[in-house]
Write a protein that holds these residues in place. Sequence first.
Motif, PDB file in Angstrom:
ATOM      1  N   UNK A  44       0.796  -1.231   0.000  1.00  0.00           N
ATOM      2  CA  UNK A  44       0.000   0.000   0.000  1.00  0.00           C
ATOM      3  C   UNK A  44       0.830   1.284   0.000  1.00  0.00           C
ATOM      4  N   UNK A  45       2.135   1.163  -0.100  1.00  0.00           N
ATOM      5  CA  UNK A  45       2.992   2.335   0.012  1.00  0.00           C
ATOM      6  C   UNK A  45       3.183   3.053  -1.320  1.00  0.00           C
ATOM      7  N   UNK A  46       3.537   4.312  -1.168  1.00  0.00           N
ATOM      8  CA  UNK A  46       4.012   5.165  -2.268  1.00  0.00           C
ATOM      9  C   UNK A  46       5.182   5.937  -1.683  1.00  0.00           C
ATOM     10  N   UNK A  47       6.193   6.204  -2.494  1.00  0.00           N
ATOM     11  CA  UNK A  47       7.370   6.939  -2.050  1.00  0.00           C
ATOM     12  C   UNK A  47       7.494   8.226  -2.862  1.00  0.00           C
ATOM     13  N   UNK A  48       7.763   9.319  -2.190  1.00  0.00           N
ATOM     14  CA  UNK A  48       8.070  10.586  -2.863  1.00  0.00           C
ATOM     15  C   UNK A  48       9.545  10.882  -2.596  1.00  0.00           C
ATOM     16  N   UNK A  49      10.335  10.947  -3.651  1.00  0.00           N
ATOM     17  CA  UNK A  49      11.754  11.266  -3.535  1.00  0.00           C
ATOM     18  C   UNK A  49      11.904  12.770  -3.713  1.00  0.00           C
ATOM     19  N   UNK A  50      12.522  13.405  -2.728  1.00  0.00           N
ATOM     20  CA  UNK A  50      12.717  14.860  -2.765  1.00  0.00           C
ATOM     21  C   UNK A  50      14.210  15.131  -2.764  1.00  0.00           C
ATOM     22  N   UNK A  51      14.663  15.852  -3.796  1.00  0.00           N
ATOM     23  CA  UNK A  51      16.079  16.228  -3.886  1.00  0.00           C
ATOM     24  C   UNK A  51      16.257  17.741  -3.968  1.00  0.00           C
ATOM     25  N   UNK A  52      15.177  18.462  -4.226  1.00  0.00           N
ATOM     26  CA  UNK A  52      15.244  19.914  -4.340  1.00  0.00           C
ATOM     27  C   UNK A  52      15.626  20.519  -2.990  1.00  0.00           C
ATOM     28  N   UNK A  53      16.711  21.276  -2.958  1.00  0.00           N
ATOM     29  CA  UNK A  53      17.249  21.823  -1.700  1.00  0.00           C
ATOM     30  C   UNK A  53      16.257  22.756  -1.000  1.00  0.00           C
ATOM     31  N   UNK A  54      15.546  23.561  -1.761  1.00  0.00           N
ATOM     32  CA  UNK A  54      14.578  24.468  -1.141  1.00  0.00           C
ATOM     33  C   UNK A  54      13.425  23.684  -0.513  1.00  0.00           C
ATOM     34  N   UNK A  55      12.962  22.650  -1.200  1.00  0.00           N
ATOM     35  CA  UNK A  55      11.890  21.810  -0.656  1.00  0.00           C
ATOM     36  C   UNK A  55      12.366  21.097   0.606  1.00  0.00           C
ATOM     37  N   UNK A  56      13.597  20.587   0.595  1.00  0.00           N
ATOM     38  CA  UNK A  56      14.135  19.930   1.786  1.00  0.00           C
ATOM     39  C   UNK A  56      14.216  20.902   2.959  1.00  0.00           C
ATOM     40  N   UNK A  57      14.573  22.132   2.673  1.00  0.00           N
ATOM     41  CA  UNK A  57      14.648  23.154   3.737  1.00  0.00           C
ATOM     42  C   UNK A  57      13.253  23.402   4.321  1.00  0.00           C
ATOM     43  N   UNK A  58      12.246  23.506   3.481  1.00  0.00           N
ATOM     44  CA  UNK A  58      10.872  23.700   3.950  1.00  0.00           C
ATOM     45  C   UNK A  58      10.418  22.466   4.737  1.00  0.00           C
ATOM     46  N   UNK A  59      10.765  21.285   4.255  1.00  0.00           N
ATOM     47  CA  UNK A  59      10.408  20.049   4.946  1.00  0.00           C
ATOM     48  C   UNK A  59      11.049  19.965   6.329  1.00  0.00           C
ATOM     49  N   UNK A  60      12.204  20.599   6.503  1.00  0.00           N
ATOM     50  CA  UNK A  60      12.896  20.536   7.792  1.00  0.00           C
ATOM     51  C   UNK A  60      12.097  21.187   8.912  1.00  0.00           C
ATOM     52  N   UNK A  61      11.047  21.908   8.542  1.00  0.00           N
ATOM     53  CA  UNK A  61      10.171  22.572   9.526  1.00  0.00           C
ATOM     54  C   UNK A  61       8.855  21.826   9.700  1.00  0.00           C
ATOM     55  N   UNK A  62       8.778  20.571   9.252  1.00  0.00           N
ATOM     56  CA  UNK A  62       7.513  19.834   9.264  1.00  0.00           C
ATOM     57  C   UNK A  62       7.130  19.285  10.628  1.00  0.00           C
ATOM     58  N   UNK A  63       8.034  19.354  11.587  1.00  0.00           N
ATOM     59  CA  UNK A  63       7.770  18.837  12.928  1.00  0.00           C
ATOM     60  C   UNK A  63       8.237  19.828  13.975  1.00  0.00           C
ATOM     61  N   UNK A  67      13.269  17.125  12.857  1.00  0.00           N
ATOM     62  CA  UNK A  67      13.325  17.079  11.395  1.00  0.00           C
ATOM     63  C   UNK A  67      14.341  18.072  10.808  1.00  0.00           C
ATOM     64  N   UNK A  68      15.073  18.749  11.646  1.00  0.00           N
ATOM     65  CA  UNK A  68      16.001  19.793  11.182  1.00  0.00           C
ATOM     66  C   UNK A  68      17.078  19.279  10.235  1.00  0.00           C
ATOM     67  N   UNK A  69      17.460  17.984  10.362  1.00  0.00           N
ATOM     68  CA  UNK A  69      18.526  17.455   9.515  1.00  0.00           C
ATOM     69  C   UNK A  69      18.153  17.450   8.035  1.00  0.00           C
ATOM     70  N   UNK A  70      16.863  17.571   7.731  1.00  0.00           N
ATOM     71  CA  UNK A  70      16.435  17.603   6.325  1.00  0.00           C
ATOM     72  C   UNK A  70      17.026  18.808   5.586  1.00  0.00           C
ATOM     73  N   UNK A  71      17.292  19.889   6.295  1.00  0.00           N
ATOM     74  CA  UNK A  71      17.845  21.090   5.657  1.00  0.00           C
ATOM     75  C   UNK A  71      19.236  20.828   5.075  1.00  0.00           C
ATOM     76  N   UNK A  72      19.970  19.889   5.664  1.00  0.00           N
ATOM     77  CA  UNK A  72      21.316  19.589   5.153  1.00  0.00           C
ATOM     78  C   UNK A  72      21.383  18.242   4.436  1.00  0.00           C
ATOM     79  N   UNK A  73      20.255  17.556   4.332  1.00  0.00           N
ATOM     80  CA  UNK A  73      20.223  16.268   3.634  1.00  0.00           C
ATOM     81  C   UNK A  73      20.346  16.479   2.131  1.00  0.00           C
TER      82      UNK A  73
END
Length: 174
Positions: A44-63, A67-73
């Motif tokens: 039942x899974x789906x995976x979204x691969x995110x490589x865009x640096x700006x999107x990763x930075x925004x994602x780092x604020x999701x919790x 989740x802060x490490x997403x900004x440098x991932x």
Amino acid sequence: MNLLEVMQKRRSVRTYTGEAVTEEKVTGILQAGLLSASGKAIRPWEFIVVRNKETLKIMSECRVAGSKMLASADCAIVVLGDEEKSDVWVEDCSVAMANMHLMADSLGVGSCWIQGRLREAPEGRTTEEYLRELLKFPGSYRLEAILSLGMPKDHPAAYELEKLPMEKVHREIF
């Protein structure tokens, strides 16, 4: 290296060098997730691969925290489950996350499981609502977690088998 040694060595990595994770390694990590066991083979899974640096930075604020490490991932894999397809989507998605986590480490890629389900974003929305707005996934899909990926700045020492809490293992009865 046998599987137990791979598991012993796998550690969560939250600091990354900034070096790119190759597409070949990302593909291998995704394949490990897609090969995961699933109740009734529903997958039942789906995976979204995110490589865009700006999107990763925004994602780092999701919790609120964690989740802060997403900004440098270099990359993140968002794991979603379709609750309309399976009543065990949480378990199935967790198995996929675990497989990808192990595969990342076996390839020399640092990774960290960022729990999304049942977590809150800083402004009071759920982490799922925050990411649904950003990543545009359909309503029947539920967020399980995010796997951050990056080349490890440091890798914690392997677990020592002798220090495992064997008192948590019960035989025949509790």
